[in-house]
Scaffold this active site. Sequence first.
Site, PDB file in Angstrom:
ATOM      1  N   ASP A   1      -2.342  -2.765  -2.830  1.00  0.00           N
ATOM      2  CA  ASP A   1      -3.269  -1.671  -3.121  1.00  0.00           C
ATOM      3  C   ASP A   1      -4.690  -2.195  -2.998  1.00  0.00           C
ATOM      4  OD1 ASP A   1      -4.780   0.520  -4.441  1.00  0.00           O
ATOM      5  OD2 ASP A   1      -2.780   1.201  -5.020  1.00  0.00           O
TER       6      ASP A   1
ATOM      7  N   GLU B   1      -0.881  -7.424  11.885  1.00  0.00           N
ATOM      8  CA  GLU B   1       0.574  -7.588  11.858  1.00  0.00           C
ATOM      9  C   GLU B   1       0.997  -8.703  10.911  1.00  0.00           C
ATOM     10  OE1 GLU B   1       3.736  -9.630  14.859  1.00  0.00           O
ATOM     11  OE2 GLU B   1       2.275  -8.250  15.746  1.00  0.00           O
TER      12      GLU B   1
ATOM     13  N   SER C   1       3.432   5.788  -0.645  1.00  0.00           N
ATOM     14  CA  SER C   1       2.870   7.003  -1.233  1.00  0.00           C
ATOM     15  C   SER C   1       1.428   7.142  -0.741  1.00  0.00           C
ATOM     16  CB  SER C   1       2.921   6.939  -2.763  1.00  0.00           C
ATOM     17  OG  SER C   1       2.462   8.158  -3.325  1.00  0.00           O
TER      18      SER C   1
ATOM     19  N   CYS D   1      -2.667  11.915  -0.878  1.00  0.00           N
ATOM     20  CA  CYS D   1      -2.210  13.290  -0.614  1.00  0.00           C
ATOM     21  C   CYS D   1      -3.345  14.245  -0.274  1.00  0.00           C
ATOM     22  CB  CYS D   1      -1.437  13.822  -1.818  1.00  0.00           C
ATOM     23  SG  CYS D   1      -2.451  14.020  -3.310  1.00  0.00           S
TER      24      CYS D   1
END
Length: 206
Positions: free
Chosen positions: A14, A41, A59, A62
């Site tokens: 994150d 990569e 996730s 959104c």
Amino acid sequence: VLPENLHCNVTAVDINRVANLVYCYNFQEEPRTFSIEHCAENDVCKTAVHPCSWLWTLSPPCQPYTATANSKQLDVQDHRASSFLHLLQLLPQLPRLPTHILLENVLTFYQSQTHQQLLEVLQQLGYQVFDVACCPSQLGKPHRRPRHYTLAKLVQHKSDNSSSNSCTQLCEGFNAASASKLQQLAHTHGCTHMLVPGGQTMPLQP
């Protein structure tokens, strides 16, 4: 609960340092902190510690897809979608693909260009895909938050060019027992349909 003899190595990634501090507090393990939209990569391959299996849980933000008030639904034009789109570009370049992928997002993600790009990449690389709309309350959890889930399983190598866009073949390609359990679970808890690639709906059998 995992079997005692099962090797499990978990890596979280994150960019948000506060979120990573919370993760570290809860799991006593520090996540990797870097910007996914700028990773290479080699950065992705470093998460693959154990050679037998590799599960990705994703996730993406959104906001590019949500249908809430004042949302612009810019989809691929939203800069917050860039990290996931970059990951899709990296996926075909990896020397070893994840065997399973699970993605969660808002329901309207299913109708997005990003979702379409996801399907194209996964099918090209030999994955078979289920798209499922489900709410935690359908699984006995006291929480109403309907979400879209994309589940993908690698069934052929990148060098195998054979693929099928048939919804029937996509569903039949999954391990029969696993597909049966998925359908039984969804039906038992009130889910009456399964979304499949191409915008079609497949009824679930009791």
